[in-house]
Write a protein that holds these residues in place. Structure first.
Motif, PDB file in Angstrom:
ATOM      1  N   GLY A 114       1.008  -1.352   0.141  1.00  0.00           N
ATOM      2  CA  GLY A 114      -0.092  -0.171   0.441  1.00  0.00           C
ATOM      3  C   GLY A 114       0.729   0.648  -0.130  1.00  0.00           C
TER       4      GLY A 114
ATOM      5  N   TYR B  26      -4.144  -0.157  -0.332  1.00  0.00           N
ATOM      6  CA  TYR B  26      -3.987  -1.468   0.198  1.00  0.00           C
ATOM      7  C   TYR B  26      -3.854  -2.176  -0.244  1.00  0.00           C
ATOM      8  CZ  TYR B  26      -8.928   0.709  -0.207  1.00  0.00           C
ATOM      9  OH  TYR B  26     -10.489   1.278  -0.828  1.00  0.00           O
TER      10      TYR B  26
ATOM     11  N   ASP C 212      -7.648  -2.399  -7.259  1.00  0.00           N
ATOM     12  CA  ASP C 212      -7.850  -1.306  -5.881  1.00  0.00           C
ATOM     13  C   ASP C 212      -8.913  -0.704  -5.871  1.00  0.00           C
ATOM     14  OD1 ASP C 212      -5.776  -2.017  -4.585  1.00  0.00           O
ATOM     15  OD2 ASP C 212      -4.488  -0.661  -5.116  1.00  0.00           O
TER      16      ASP C 212
ATOM     17  N   SER D 155      -6.935  -4.891   2.936  1.00  0.00           N
ATOM     18  CA  SER D 155      -5.757  -5.237   1.786  1.00  0.00           C
ATOM     19  C   SER D 155      -6.938  -6.401   1.687  1.00  0.00           C
ATOM     20  CB  SER D 155      -5.141  -6.417   2.796  1.00  0.00           C
ATOM     21  OG  SER D 155      -5.837  -7.610   3.176  1.00  0.00           O
TER      22      SER D 155
END
Length: 421
Positions: free
Chosen positions: A56, A59, A257, A282
């Motif tokens: 990240g 995430y 994402d 995540s």
């Protein structure tokens, strides 16, 4: 720079996890002859010199969250069962002493299972380094068919607002990706209105809705076929599926994402407020393939996720039905009595369910079955309720970091010479 794992060898009792996973991958310039290629070269050239972070923001992509991953819940397909390995140097007698109970096996079967568990444990130990190496290699060398599926990693604030919603990636409008039914579900979730009936409740905390347009589903499938033909390094999707790939590893991470953060999360927060009370940190996004000569089924299991999104990318096959059961985090789900709900949908349709829901894929008899799976995870939820695999919190890696910045910035970027491998 720190490393995710210290020395892993047959003589080590278990990996040294004292170093915080905090790896990034540096993308080096491609060879001049590749830089001059026309098809898809724009993306590769644009990536030169930048660092791809697998932790990240926004995430984390790397899928290992708890130390138990390396020595517990080790799946052996031939036995359709999970095992624990006391240590990488454990003897066969020590291994079976830690795995008493369950189905009885003869001596030959016991030896085969023991060796399969050792192989799986070593495969898992190698995942972090392979993830970093493969991510760099794919970023440098892969020339996509559809460059719009591989945007740079920027936040949602860099997306333009379109008629149906924010663009999914520069030049990729929401209506080109999402089914109109899902966009209405998303608008209701974002604006605090009741979710429409098109989002159907089909089973225990399981919801179904069209998600992708057929055209976008076909575009994804075409890109995946193209990738598979490039002979680039990539790992299997997870410990149970042998065929497919990890989307974040091969370059789809920024796109995923945006699909998740902008569009799926608002809906998931409405459906599962307790699981996402502390947000999402995540995702592990991957594609699984079933077919003759590949995996044809998948045993009973729960997922290493708080929420799972299961998206059908195919429909022309026989058998291969998804059987849904009940919610349970148990060591040996195969031993439970279960009543199945058989679920099958058309291309582009998604199923949302809690990660703790037990499910399996029944045997495929003809054709090919492909699915895009997203495991959504929350560090905050795991700090309170424990790891999805071991139900403990003492082994959590990222969730136990003092801050997200400590996990993302504890070391200098790793300069991976992946293109030479």
């Amino acid at each position: 720079s720190s490393r995710i794992l210290a020395d892993i060898s047959p003589n080590s009792q278990r990996p040294d996890f004292r170093a915080m996973p905090s790896e990034e991958v540096a993308v080096r310039p491609p060879p001049a002859k590749l830089a001059r290629t026309e098809a898809g070269a724009g993306r590769a050239v644009a990536q030169v010199g930048r660092v791809i972070s697998v932790v990240g923001p926004p995430y984390r992509w790397i899928q290992i969250d708890c130390r138990c991953f390396f020595v517990e819940n080790l799946y052996v397909k031939s036995a359709d069962a999970y095992f624990t390995l006391p240590g990488l140097d454990a003897s066969e007698a020590e291994f079976w002493a830690a795995n008493e109970g369950g189905k009885q096996h003869d001596d030959a079967e016991r030896l085969e299972i023991f060796r399969d568990v050792q192989t799986e444990a070593r495969r898992r130990a190698a995942i972090p380094e392979l993830y970093r190496s493969n991510t760099a290699a794919c970023a440098e060398r892969y020339r996509p068919l559809h460059a719009e599926l591989f945007p740079a990693r920027v936040g949602a604030d860099g997306l333009r607002e379109g008629g149906a919603g924010p663009e999914v990636a520069p030049g990729l409008a929401a209506e080109d990706v999402f089914n109109a039914t899902f966009l209405e579900v998303w608008r209701c979730a974002r604006n605090g209105r009741a979710l429409p009936d098109q989002l159907r409740h089909v089973h225990d905390a399981c919801f179904e809705s069209p998600l992708f347009t057929r055209a976008f589903s076909e575009r994804m499938k075409e890109e995946l076929r193209h990738f598979k033909g490039q002979d680039l390094p990539h790992q299997r999707p997870n410990s149970m599926n042998r065929n497919g790939c990890i989307l974040n590893e091969i370059g789809f991470g920024p796109l995923m994402d945006r699909i998740i953060g902008v569009y799926l999360l608002p809906v998931c927060r409405v459906l599962y407020p307790d699981l996402l009370e502390h947000g999402m940190d995540s995702h592990h996004s991957f594609v699984v393939d079933y077919g003759v000569g590949k995996d044809t089924s998948l045993g009973v299991h729960d997922d290493n996720s708080e929420i799972t999104v299961n998206i059908a990318l195919s429909e022309d096959y026989s058998g291969g039905t998804l059987a849904l059961y009940h919610r349970a985090r148990v060591a040996h789900p195969q031993r439970l009595e279960k009543r199945p709900y058989h679920h099958r949908v058309g291309m582009g349709t998604m199923l949302l369910h809690p990660g703790e829901l037990l499910h399996e894929v029944l045997p495929l008899t003809a054709g090919e079955r492909q699915g895009l799976i997203i495991w959504i995870r929350s560090d905050g939820y795991r700090r309170r309720h424990g790891c999805a695999l071991c139900q403990r919190s003492d082994g959590l890696v990222y969730a136990n970091a003092a801050t997200g910045a400590a996990a993302a910035g504890a070391a200098e970027p790793v300069r991976t010479e992946a293109a030479e491998q």
